[in-house]
Design a protein around this motif. Structure first.
Motif, PDB file in Angstrom:
ATOM      1  N   MET A 179      -8.037   1.857  -6.064  1.00  0.00           N
ATOM      2  CA  MET A 179      -7.731   3.436  -6.298  1.00  0.00           C
ATOM      3  C   MET A 179      -8.788   4.268  -5.260  1.00  0.00           C
ATOM      4  O   MET A 179      -9.827   4.619  -5.646  1.00  0.00           O
ATOM      5  N   ARG A 180      -8.422   4.188  -4.012  1.00  0.00           N
ATOM      6  CA  ARG A 180      -9.577   4.700  -3.119  1.00  0.00           C
ATOM      7  C   ARG A 180      -9.432   6.208  -2.931  1.00  0.00           C
ATOM      8  O   ARG A 180     -10.367   6.767  -3.197  1.00  0.00           O
ATOM      9  N   LYS A 181      -8.346   6.781  -2.288  1.00  0.00           N
ATOM     10  CA  LYS A 181      -8.263   8.243  -2.144  1.00  0.00           C
ATOM     11  C   LYS A 181      -6.913   8.834  -2.849  1.00  0.00           C
ATOM     12  O   LYS A 181      -7.135   9.990  -3.572  1.00  0.00           O
ATOM     13  N   GLY A 182      -5.849   8.014  -2.609  1.00  0.00           N
ATOM     14  CA  GLY A 182      -4.531   8.492  -3.425  1.00  0.00           C
ATOM     15  C   GLY A 182      -4.223  10.106  -2.942  1.00  0.00           C
ATOM     16  O   GLY A 182      -3.979  10.648  -3.630  1.00  0.00           O
ATOM     17  N   SER A 198      -4.441   2.868   4.349  1.00  0.00           N
ATOM     18  CA  SER A 198      -4.754   2.122   3.185  1.00  0.00           C
ATOM     19  C   SER A 198      -4.809   0.777   3.092  1.00  0.00           C
ATOM     20  O   SER A 198      -5.561   0.022   2.483  1.00  0.00           O
ATOM     21  N   TYR A 228       6.142   8.127  -1.467  1.00  0.00           N
ATOM     22  CA  TYR A 228       4.850   8.511  -1.771  1.00  0.00           C
ATOM     23  C   TYR A 228       4.558   9.874  -1.887  1.00  0.00           C
ATOM     24  O   TYR A 228       3.832  10.415  -2.557  1.00  0.00           O
ATOM     25  N   VAL A 257      -0.348   8.752 -15.080  1.00  0.00           N
ATOM     26  CA  VAL A 257      -0.358   8.098 -14.064  1.00  0.00           C
ATOM     27  C   VAL A 257      -0.910   9.021 -13.031  1.00  0.00           C
ATOM     28  O   VAL A 257      -0.701   8.849 -11.927  1.00  0.00           O
ATOM     29  N   PHE A 310      -3.702  10.113 -10.519  1.00  0.00           N
ATOM     30  CA  PHE A 310      -4.605   9.327  -9.928  1.00  0.00           C
ATOM     31  C   PHE A 310      -6.170   9.218 -10.497  1.00  0.00           C
ATOM     32  O   PHE A 310      -6.508   7.883 -10.807  1.00  0.00           O
ATOM     33  N   ARG A 325       5.969   4.813   2.291  1.00  0.00           N
ATOM     34  CA  ARG A 325       4.976   6.015   2.415  1.00  0.00           C
ATOM     35  C   ARG A 325       4.765   6.141   4.126  1.00  0.00           C
ATOM     36  O   ARG A 325       4.943   5.059   4.795  1.00  0.00           O
ATOM     37  N   LYS A 379       0.864  -1.219   0.116  1.00  0.00           N
ATOM     38  CA  LYS A 379       0.074   0.090   0.121  1.00  0.00           C
ATOM     39  C   LYS A 379       0.861   1.153   0.113  1.00  0.00           C
ATOM     40  O   LYS A 379       0.245   2.216   0.270  1.00  0.00           O
ATOM     41  N   ALA A 380       2.089   1.138  -0.492  1.00  0.00           N
ATOM     42  CA  ALA A 380       2.771   2.398  -0.404  1.00  0.00           C
ATOM     43  C   ALA A 380       2.826   3.139  -1.698  1.00  0.00           C
ATOM     44  O   ALA A 380       3.505   4.226  -1.967  1.00  0.00           O
ATOM     45  N   GLY A 381       2.339   2.509  -2.868  1.00  0.00           N
ATOM     46  CA  GLY A 381       2.338   3.159  -3.915  1.00  0.00           C
ATOM     47  C   GLY A 381       2.936   2.107  -5.116  1.00  0.00           C
ATOM     48  O   GLY A 381       3.582   2.607  -6.201  1.00  0.00           O
ATOM     49  N   THR A 382       2.913   0.925  -4.989  1.00  0.00           N
ATOM     50  CA  THR A 382       3.495  -0.339  -6.010  1.00  0.00           C
ATOM     51  C   THR A 382       2.877   0.097  -7.380  1.00  0.00           C
ATOM     52  O   THR A 382       3.676   0.163  -8.018  1.00  0.00           O
ATOM     53  N   THR A 383       1.683   0.081  -7.418  1.00  0.00           N
ATOM     54  CA  THR A 383       1.069   0.097  -8.627  1.00  0.00           C
ATOM     55  C   THR A 383       1.292   1.079  -9.395  1.00  0.00           C
ATOM     56  O   THR A 383       1.390   1.332 -10.530  1.00  0.00           O
ATOM     57  N   TRP A 384       1.259   2.420  -8.624  1.00  0.00           N
ATOM     58  CA  TRP A 384       1.694   3.565  -9.088  1.00  0.00           C
ATOM     59  C   TRP A 384       2.997   3.579  -9.812  1.00  0.00           C
ATOM     60  O   TRP A 384       3.444   4.014 -10.940  1.00  0.00           O
TER      61      TRP A 384
HETATM   62  P1  A3P Z   1      -5.099   4.753  -0.725  1.00  0.00           P
HETATM   63  O1  A3P Z   1      -5.863   3.530  -0.118  1.00  0.00           O
HETATM   64  O2  A3P Z   1      -4.782   5.722   0.155  1.00  0.00           O
HETATM   65  O3  A3P Z   1      -6.058   5.540  -1.968  1.00  0.00           O
HETATM   66  P2  A3P Z   1      -0.477  -0.137  -3.524  1.00  0.00           P
HETATM   67  O4  A3P Z   1      -0.072   0.048  -5.168  1.00  0.00           O
HETATM   68  O5  A3P Z   1       1.141  -0.265  -3.050  1.00  0.00           O
HETATM   69  O6  A3P Z   1      -1.316  -1.195  -3.136  1.00  0.00           O
HETATM   70  O7  A3P Z   1      -0.635   1.132  -2.968  1.00  0.00           O
HETATM   71  C1  A3P Z   1      -2.112   1.606  -3.270  1.00  0.00           C
HETATM   72  C2  A3P Z   1      -2.441   2.908  -2.953  1.00  0.00           C
HETATM   73  O8  A3P Z   1      -1.563   3.967  -3.725  1.00  0.00           O
HETATM   74  C3  A3P Z   1      -3.646   3.409  -2.639  1.00  0.00           C
HETATM   75  O9  A3P Z   1      -3.808   4.552  -1.566  1.00  0.00           O
HETATM   76  C4  A3P Z   1      -3.968   3.988  -4.014  1.00  0.00           C
HETATM   77  O10 A3P Z   1      -5.040   5.012  -4.125  1.00  0.00           O
HETATM   78  C5  A3P Z   1      -2.726   4.741  -4.105  1.00  0.00           C
HETATM   79  N1  A3P Z   1      -2.267   5.120  -5.860  1.00  0.00           N
HETATM   80  C6  A3P Z   1      -2.334   4.371  -6.658  1.00  0.00           C
HETATM   81  N2  A3P Z   1      -2.062   5.016  -7.687  1.00  0.00           N
HETATM   82  C7  A3P Z   1      -1.932   6.301  -7.390  1.00  0.00           C
HETATM   83  C8  A3P Z   1      -1.766   7.373  -8.156  1.00  0.00           C
HETATM   84  N3  A3P Z   1      -1.893   7.440  -9.413  1.00  0.00           N
HETATM   85  N4  A3P Z   1      -1.814   8.551  -7.487  1.00  0.00           N
HETATM   86  C9  A3P Z   1      -1.785   8.657  -6.116  1.00  0.00           C
HETATM   87  N5  A3P Z   1      -2.077   7.568  -5.265  1.00  0.00           N
HETATM   88  C10 A3P Z   1      -2.273   6.535  -6.009  1.00  0.00           C
END
Ligand code: A3P
Length: 327
Positions: free
Chosen positions: A288-291, A171, A227, A261, A263, A163, A48-53
């Motif tokens: 993609m919850r709050k970001g 998150s 993050y 990229v 949010f 993060r 949950k630190a921004g892996t997908t991002w």
């Molecule tokens: P929140 O739950 O606080 O919204 P991971 O990819 O490590 O699982 O992390 C997911 C977290 O990164 C989620 O946080 C998600 O919304 C946030 N995230 C993913 N893509 C993002 C983006 N493009 N900009 C900002 N936050 C992003």
């Protein structure tokens, strides 16, 4: 169609001193014997630190021009395999290996899920082994001491993202509510205490971020990102990433990647927003919850905040690692 998941919520147990679930330890031997290549890039994070991002950023930087369609057609977990995952009922979409190969070597071929059930791996390591594109981008949530040794032997570059603990905890809480292969999140106050005690999948946040930070001091192959910095100035961090990876993207490409990229754009892209992921129940909470930075304020009580801060000082003394919990 309803997502059919045969897997159930797992128990946490102690694994070499780290809380884990069997989904990330069942394939331990194979994962430890993973053969990295010198040009592999490992994306390492506490969950949950921004892996997908960061995965999406790197994938766009490397393949955004040669194969623009893959970002609209291939789920992120197939482009960037999750090394240690092993879930028997999960189809990790080995079919996409064919599409990735065609896309990379022949033409930007529209992605299809080929109906070859024999090409269905359930372990991220198998998918990583078969990735036809170079460099291979590989994801891990392992604490530094669990990383397979060949990544170090091959001097692979590693991008670590951290993060701040408060937002990371919030998150993770919402993620555990909606992800059926995570232990039950339960009630917030209880979760809060579990987080402080390190009773989370992949163990203690404190040990994770510190372990990687200490490793970074002696290993120039690690880029340590935050993050909060990515939120504050995505383009500036993109430049840092490129410089670390030895990439010189055009101004146009930098602009394009930064835009893709953001949010809201990622939230609307089914290949990264969790829609393709079999184990998420997005009705409970979106992936993609709050970001944002600072959502912890909507969750922490005043008392929890005080308790957290006091405990944090103890756990994070003797380190110069600093986080921002507000911007
Ligand atoms: P929140 O739950 O606080 O919204 P991971 O990819 O490590 O699982 O992390 C997911 C977290 O990164 C989620 O946080 C998600 O919304 C946030 N995230 C993913 N893509 C993002 C983006 N493009 N900009 C900002 N936050 C992003």
């Amino acid at each position: 169609p309803e997502k059919a998941i045969l897997s159930t919520r797992p128990e946490l147990f102690d694994f070499h001193g780290v809380s884990m679930t069997h989904y990330f330890t069942d394939n331990w031997e194979n994962v430890q014997n993973f053969q990295a290549r010198p040009d592999d890039i490992l994306i390492a994070t506490y969950p949950k630190a921004g892996t997908t991002w960061v995965s999406q950023i790197l994938d766009l930087l490397y393949f955004g021009q040669t194969c623009p369609e893959r970002h609209n057609n291939i789920p992120i977990y197939e482009r960037v395999p999750f090394l240690e995952i092993a879930i028997p009922s999960l189809d990790l979409g080995y079919q996409s290996v064919i599409s990735l190969w065609l896309c990379y070597h022949v033409t930007c071929f529209p992605y299809q899920r080929f109906p070859y059930s024999m090409f269905t791996p359930h372990a991220g390591k198998d998918l990583a082994d078969k990735l036809p594109t170079t460099p291979r981008l590989i994801k891990t949530h392992f604490p530094v001491q669990f990383v397979p040794k060949s990544f170090w032997e091959q001097n692979c570059r590693i991008v670590y993202v951290a993060r701040n603990a408060k937002d990371n905890m919030v998150s993770y809480f919402h993620f555990d509510r909606m992800n059926v292969v995570e232990p039950e999140a339960g009630e917030w106050n209880n979760y809060f205490h579990r987080f402080l005690e390190g009773q989370m999948v992949f163990g203690s946040w404190y040990e994770h971020v510190r372990g990687w930070w200490e490793k970074k001091q002696s290993c120039s192959n690690i880029l340590y990102l935050f993050y909060e910095d990515l939120i504050e100035d995505t383009e500036q961090e993109l430049v840092r990433i490129c410089s670390f990876l030895g990439l010189s993207p055009t101004t146009e490409l930098k602009k394009q990647v930064t835009e893709k990229v953001q949010f809201d754009n990622m939230k609307n892209n089914k290949m990264v927003n969790g829609s393709a992921d079999e184990v998420f129940d997005l009705k409970i909470s979106p992936f993609m919850r709050k970001g944002r930075v600072g959502d912890w304020k909507n969750h922490f009580t005043v008392q929890q905040d005080e308790q957290f801060n006091e405990d944090y000082k103890k756990k994070m003394k003797n380190t110069d690692l600093q986080f921002r919990t507000v911007l």
